[in-house]
Structures are given as C-alpha cells and as structure tokens.
Enzyme design. Structure first.
Site, mmCIF file in Angstrom:
data_model
loop_
_atom_site.group_PDB
_atom_site.id
_atom_site.type_symbol
_atom_site.label_atom_id
_atom_site.label_comp_id
_atom_site.label_asym_id
_atom_site.label_seq_id
_atom_site.Cartn_x
_atom_site.Cartn_y
_atom_site.Cartn_z
ATOM 1 N N TYR A 1 30.593 76.386 -59.938
ATOM 2 C CA TYR A 1 29.527 74.948 -59.635
ATOM 3 C C TYR A 1 29.926 74.129 -59.856
ATOM 4 C CZ TYR A 1 25.494 72.310 -57.923
ATOM 5 O OH TYR A 1 24.625 71.508 -57.580
ATOM 6 N N ASN B 1 15.942 53.805 -16.927
ATOM 7 C CA ASN B 1 16.566 54.627 -18.653
ATOM 8 C C ASN B 1 16.612 55.712 -18.386
ATOM 9 O OD1 ASN B 1 17.755 51.679 -17.534
ATOM 10 N ND2 ASN B 1 17.140 50.941 -19.671
ATOM 11 N N SER C 1 17.931 64.618 -57.284
ATOM 12 C CA SER C 1 18.095 65.203 -55.776
ATOM 13 C C SER C 1 16.477 65.223 -55.110
ATOM 14 C CB SER C 1 19.419 66.074 -55.638
ATOM 15 O OG SER C 1 18.509 67.379 -56.305
ATOM 16 N N GLU D 1 20.625 59.656 -23.744
ATOM 17 C CA GLU D 1 21.481 58.983 -24.159
ATOM 18 C C GLU D 1 21.199 58.598 -25.527
ATOM 19 O OE1 GLU D 1 22.019 55.474 -20.809
ATOM 20 O OE2 GLU D 1 21.055 54.764 -22.704
ATOM 21 N N LYS E 1 14.924 48.510 -13.919
ATOM 22 C CA LYS E 1 15.339 49.514 -14.226
ATOM 23 C C LYS E 1 14.505 50.512 -14.434
ATOM 24 C CE LYS E 1 18.383 49.289 -15.519
ATOM 25 N NZ LYS E 1 19.508 49.049 -17.065
ATOM 26 N N SER F 1 13.576 48.371 -18.822
ATOM 27 C CA SER F 1 14.398 47.582 -19.771
ATOM 28 C C SER F 1 13.023 46.059 -20.280
ATOM 29 C CB SER F 1 15.192 47.154 -18.214
ATOM 30 O OG SER F 1 16.000 44.985 -19.006
ATOM 31 N N THR G 1 36.768 68.119 -10.715
ATOM 32 C CA THR G 1 37.708 67.914 -11.847
ATOM 33 C C THR G 1 38.341 66.672 -11.887
ATOM 34 O OG1 THR G 1 39.882 68.221 -10.404
ATOM 35 C CG2 THR G 1 38.436 70.128 -11.584
ATOM 36 N N HIS G 2 38.530 66.000 -12.837
ATOM 37 C CA HIS G 2 38.922 64.702 -13.318
ATOM 38 C C HIS G 2 37.881 63.621 -12.618
ATOM 39 C CE1 HIS G 2 43.183 66.502 -14.286
ATOM 40 N NE2 HIS G 2 42.962 67.401 -13.318
ATOM 41 N N LYS H 1 23.428 69.533 -48.502
ATOM 42 C CA LYS H 1 22.547 69.237 -48.115
ATOM 43 C C LYS H 1 21.835 67.841 -47.439
ATOM 44 C CE LYS H 1 20.739 71.583 -52.614
ATOM 45 N NZ LYS H 1 22.314 71.439 -53.593
ATOM 46 N N ASN I 1 22.221 77.001 -60.934
ATOM 47 C CA ASN I 1 23.542 77.564 -59.452
ATOM 48 C C ASN I 1 23.035 78.281 -59.024
ATOM 49 O OD1 ASN I 1 23.880 75.040 -61.443
ATOM 50 N ND2 ASN I 1 26.005 76.670 -62.397
ATOM 51 N N GLN J 1 25.520 68.600 -54.782
ATOM 52 C CA GLN J 1 24.661 68.126 -54.227
ATOM 53 C C GLN J 1 24.180 67.724 -52.940
ATOM 54 O OE1 GLN J 1 22.322 66.630 -57.473
ATOM 55 N NE2 GLN J 1 22.379 64.671 -56.167
#
Length: 460
Positions: free
Chosen positions: A319, A287, A25, A292, A285, A279, A157-158, A327, A112, A324
């Site tokens: 344990y 962007n 690890s 995003e 463009k 772009s 809304t929607h 993490k 441990n 392992q």
C-alpha cells in the site's frame, strides 16, 4: 467528536491544518460510509465468532455502528478533515458514543484492507445498477428497431452514402455494442467480488481471524489469497473505468449521429423537446444539448481511466498513499454514466423517426451502384469489370444529373445486352435492402432474426 489522531502515539509534532486538509480524503471517501460501516459490522461479528472479542464488547460495538448507520441515512452525521478519512471519522464517532471499547473494533485489521474492502463493496454495489440501465437502453433499442425493420435509410462509410440499409439494422448495431458492454461489466463483477478484508496492513495478522466468515457476511464470492495483492490491487477499478470508457465511447458515437440526424441537412429524426434546448438569441433553434453533453462527458471518463493507470504504473508493493487517488475518478465516473444512461434512454424512447426523409435520401444518390454491379455479375460479367462499368455510369450520372434508376433501357442495352427490364426493380432501395439476406445482413428477415434473438437474451 474527538479529533485526536488515532495513529498519533509515535508523533511529537502536529501538522498544520492546511497539511491535514491536503492529506485528507474525507471530502470524497465519505461516499463509502455505508460500505465502511457494513465492513466493520462483518469484522466485529467475526471477532466474536473467533473468540477474539467478548460478546458484550461486540454487542456494544454493533449497537454503536447501527446507530451511526441510522444517522447516516438521515443525514445527521458530521465528518471532519482532522479525522482524515471515512474510517477514522466513523471510529471517532463510535468512540464518542460507546467509549474506549470502540478501539477494539480495529483488532486484526488495518486501514489498508479496510479501504480496499470499502472500495470493492462500493463498485460491487453499483455494477448491477449500471448493467440494469444499459439493458433498459437495449430494450428501448429493440422496440424502436422492431418498429423500423422496413424503414430504409442510407448506410454510410466515410460519411458518404454507401448502400441503403434498414434503420432497424442500424439500431441493432448499437444493441450489439451495448451487449458487449454488459458482458464486460458482468466480468468486472468477478474481479470486484473478492474480499481483501483480513489482509491487514500487508502481511496478514497474528489474530486467529476467519476471512471466509467476513467474506460471506459481506456477500463476497471469493477471497484474495495473497495479502500483498489484497491491499494493493486496483485492477477491478481499472476494469471498471475501462468498461465505462468503452460504454461512453459507444454512447458518444450514437450521440454524434443523433446530432447529425436531427440537423436540417439530414432531417432523419426529431428529438423530443424534453431533451433539447433553445438559443438565447436565435428563436428558431432546437439544440440536441443532451446528446452533445453525453458526447462531451465521454472525455471526462476517459481521463479518469488514464489518471488511475498513471497512478498505478510505478507503485511498489504493497500500500502507498498514492492509492488515495484511486477513488475520485471512480466516484465521478459512476456519477457521470448513470445519469448519462438514463438521459440517453429518454432521448431514444421519445425520438420521432422521419421515415419518408430517410427513404428519400436513398433515391437521389448512387447508393444502389453495388446493386447494378451485382446484377451484371449475376449475368456472367466478372465483378471487377462490372464495377468499372457502373463506375463510369455513376460519373456520367453526376455530370448529367441522372441517377442510375433514371437511365433508359436503350442506354442500358448499349452497356450490355444482358440487362433486362427487371434491373429497375433491383435498383429500388427497398429491394436492395430486402435482398441482403446473408447472415447478419440488413435484409428484413435478418434484422427480424436479430430482434428475436435480442428479445430472448433480454428476457433470460
């Protein structure tokens, strides 16, 4: 550095190098090197306090650990796969520097409880950083909201125009979401701020250790009172990943709207060139790539939460090597959310608000339909009946290309003689917003109250 297995006495065969690599690890848990050394320093000081080790031995070990820590901070250490993990790498380096006395460091503990301690410390040390970054965004949100209390935009809304709202009110909705994120991470601190050190492998130890001393040395507020739980608990990591997932969900929602608001179709906002890209083929463009990317990275964090839940769901006490896998997802989540928070704050702090476009969007729609229904209800017409009347007017407006505020008084009188000239004032977007003064509403006074309360919270 020695690469002989520190646990190898009972083994007669040696694993192939590729097996060692699969089981190691060190490629990722070296991120906890500082925490591992701090944990060892606290442990060895305790061994002296309790008389388990002599002052001479302890001083040698402390000097060796501190020299390793100095080299760590100067990027002078080299770790090996053969030594598997950060604990055995540090111990091997220590042995090379001070000799066999280094072997006394592990008295009364196990890898441990050692790894659990390191992991607790790692998360504990980073929670304040995350909370601070969220509060920075909250501060930016409040500043932007205070500049836009009377900026009118469509509320949705929607994803359909619903009612006009204050842009400041919109921003304070995200402030509230982030406030809950802060509260969740603060609660996460409670379950992270517990020391597993001294639980040993699973059953405690026969040595007369002092767990309270090591907890205080490491700044822990509490101690696990069950050794099985101490070495196997990863709730604090699951809470962290859950909190991070909710945080990223909030940022992703905001980034989704940022991406819409900066489009030609909406044109409510403009992002700084510092947080956008162009772009390779289309010269025009601009962007919203950073927005995003934050939206996209939310899925990465969600995956880490599901991954750890899946790892934990069938583990027997105490344990298991499966742990392992606890993490990497946490490390990657920290690596993901901290820069995401900083980039998000930068975007927000430099955004240009196109107030006229926002306002204009509320004058060529039917988002004031509720105002007319409320107007009629205030004149004594049952709201459900008023709703039907206004619905018919909206349909007629759509067919004729006429908004509610364009209807003549003669036409209004045909609907109800109760309608007066004041209806045109009530149909203005800014009046509709200002009048929504119920607690928590979008009325200007209510938005200012939210801002004032937020400033008090942030300054405390």
């Amino acid at each position: 550095m020695s690469t002989a297995k520190l646990w190898g006495g009972r083994f007669s065969a040696q694993a192939d190098s590729w097996v060692d690599e699969f089981g190691a690890s060190i490629s990722f848990d070296q991120l906890m090197a500082d925490e591992d050394i701090e944990g060892s320093l606290a442990h060895v000081k305790m061994l002296q306090k309790t008389g388990i080790l002599s002052p001479t031995d302890v001083q040698q070990i402390i000097d060796g650990l501190e020299s390793i820590q100095t080299d760590l901070h100067q990027n002078k250490l080299h770790f090996t796969v053969e030594n598997e993990d950060i604990h055995m790498n540090i111990e091997s380096i220590l042995t090379d520097r001070i000799g066999p006395v280094a072997g006394k460091l592990h008295t009364g503990r196990s890898r441990n409880d050692q790894v659990a301690t390191d992991f607790h410390l790692y998360v504990k040390n980073r929670l304040p950083q995350i909370i601070a970054e969220i509060k920075t965004i909250q501060t930016t949100l409040v500043k932007l909201a205070s500049e836009n209390v009377e900026t009118i935009m469509p509320g949705y809304t929607h994803l359909q125009h619903a009612q006009p709202i204050s842009y400041g009110h919109y921003l304070m909705a995200y402030y509230s979401m982030l406030k809950r994120d802060v509260e969740r991470f603060e609660f996460n601190q409670k379950h992270t701020d517990i020391s597993p050190l001294g639980a040993a492998a699973l059953a405690g130890t026969t040595f007369p250790i002092d767990r309270q001393f090591t907890a205080e040395e490491l700044g822990f507020a509490d101690i696990y009172n069950n050794s099985l739980d101490a070495v196997s608990d990863r709730d604090f990591a699951l809470e962290f990943l859950s909190n991070a997932s909710i945080l990223m969900m909030h940022l992703s929602r905001f980034c989704e709207e940022l991406s819409m608001w900066v489009s030609y179709e909406f044109n409510y906002l403009e992002l700084s060139d510092k947080y956008t890209t162009g772009s390779s083929i289309m010269p025009q463009k601009k962007n919203p790539d950073m927005a995003e990317l934050i939206r996209g990275k939310s899925g990465r964090v969600f995956g880490h939460l599901l991954g750890l839940l899946s790892t934990m769901k069938s583990l027997p006490l105490a344990y298991n090597k499966d742990l392992q896998e606890d993490k990497e997802g946490v490390f990657d989540t920290v690596k993901t959310i901290l820069p995401a928070l900083r980039v998000f704050n930068g975007m927000l702090a430099t955004v240009k608000v196109k107030k006229e476009n926002m306002y204009k969007a509320t004058t060529h729609d039917f988002s004031n339909a509720t105002e007319l229904a409320d107007y009629l209800a205030n004149k004594g017409i049952p709201f459900r009946q008023a709703h039907g009347i206004v619905g018919e007017l909206v349909l007629k407006g759509i067919q004729t290309g006429k908004n509610l505020q364009d209807i003549s008084m003669t036409e209004f009188k045909e609907i109800s003689p109760l309608i007066e000239e004041d209806v045109y004032e009530e149909l203005k977007p800014e009046v509709a917003v200002e009048r929504r003064n119920s607690f928590g509403g979008t009325g200007f006074k209510q938005v200012q109250m939210q801002i004032d309360q937020a400033l008090t919270e942030l300054n405390n």
